[in-house]
Design a protein around this motif. Sequence first.
Motif, PDB file in Angstrom:
ATOM      1  N   ILE A  98       0.841  -1.203   0.000  1.00 16.29           N
ATOM      2  CA  ILE A  98       0.000   0.000   0.000  1.00 16.29           C
ATOM      3  C   ILE A  98       0.876   1.253   0.000  1.00 16.29           C
ATOM      4  O   ILE A  98       0.614   2.218  -0.729  1.00 16.29           O
ATOM      5  N   GLN A  99       1.956   1.251   0.792  1.00 16.47           N
ATOM      6  CA  GLN A  99       2.854   2.411   0.865  1.00 16.47           C
ATOM      7  C   GLN A  99       3.571   2.644  -0.468  1.00 16.47           C
ATOM      8  O   GLN A  99       3.690   3.776  -0.921  1.00 16.47           O
ATOM      9  N   THR A 101       2.526   1.819  -3.467  1.00 17.76           N
ATOM     10  CA  THR A 101       1.537   2.310  -4.422  1.00 17.76           C
ATOM     11  C   THR A 101       1.234   3.782  -4.175  1.00 17.76           C
ATOM     12  O   THR A 101       1.142   4.581  -5.120  1.00 17.76           O
ATOM     13  N   GLU A 102       1.108   4.158  -2.919  1.00 20.89           N
ATOM     14  CA  GLU A 102       0.857   5.563  -2.571  1.00 20.89           C
ATOM     15  C   GLU A 102       2.060   6.433  -2.931  1.00 20.89           C
ATOM     16  O   GLU A 102       1.910   7.553  -3.428  1.00 20.89           O
ATOM     17  N   ASP A 103       3.273   5.939  -2.716  1.00 16.88           N
ATOM     18  CA  ASP A 103       4.480   6.685  -3.091  1.00 16.88           C
ATOM     19  C   ASP A 103       4.527   6.934  -4.594  1.00 16.88           C
ATOM     20  O   ASP A 103       4.897   8.030  -5.040  1.00 16.88           O
ATOM     21  N   ARG A 105       1.975   7.149  -6.633  1.00 18.02           N
ATOM     22  CA  ARG A 105       0.958   8.156  -6.942  1.00 18.02           C
ATOM     23  C   ARG A 105       1.459   9.547  -6.569  1.00 18.02           C
ATOM     24  O   ARG A 105       1.354  10.488  -7.349  1.00 18.02           O
ATOM     25  N   LYS A 106       2.068   9.678  -5.395  1.00 16.29           N
ATOM     26  CA  LYS A 106       2.592  10.977  -4.954  1.00 16.29           C
ATOM     27  C   LYS A 106       3.688  11.484  -5.891  1.00 16.29           C
ATOM     28  O   LYS A 106       3.743  12.671  -6.210  1.00 16.29           O
TER      29      LYS A 106
END
Length: 193
Positions: A98-99, A101-103, A105-106
């Motif tokens: 999850i981290q 994937t979020e990184d 996106r950011k």
Amino acid sequence: MRLLNVWICISFAAFILACNQPHFSPKPRGYFRIEFPEKQYQTFSSTAPFQFEYPVYANMYPDSSKNAQPNWYNLTFPTFNARLHISYYPIVSQQEFIQLTEDSRKLAFKHTVKATGIDEALITNKQDQVYGIYYTISGNTASANQFFLTDSSRHYLRAALYFNEKPQQDSIQPVIDFIKKDMDKMIKTFKWR
């Protein structure tokens, strides 16, 4: 009166002489013609836990930066002064997935300041268990194309395309379009090992 006649004669002579000189006007700024090589591909297969096809006119080598981790690579396009940074991460937990994937996106949306638009496209290849998101970033941004690929359980790969010059989308758009086809080929032929 005599001074006026002399001044009129000098002015008339200057006008006549000025009209006989060739007229100079600057040419508009132009750009170099870009010669694109023929599309041919080779397989990248090393000890890395993945493989894919990449163009023969590009060079693949391990990332040698001080923060580089195992299985990080750079795919350079010397003709176009561009580089695709490839980072691989083994997934050890769902929270880490999850981290990551979020990184990703950011990092893509970090370009929002200069971007005129950011499009996201899903990547789905059930047969080879390759899933991800492809980011197309419009405008004068540092990176025009980014993506991540994962099997959602063990593997995670992120890639971002950068040019080694000040971004001017109108002048490099043909090159971005050309390299995007190579990135599409890389994604279509991507397999986990």
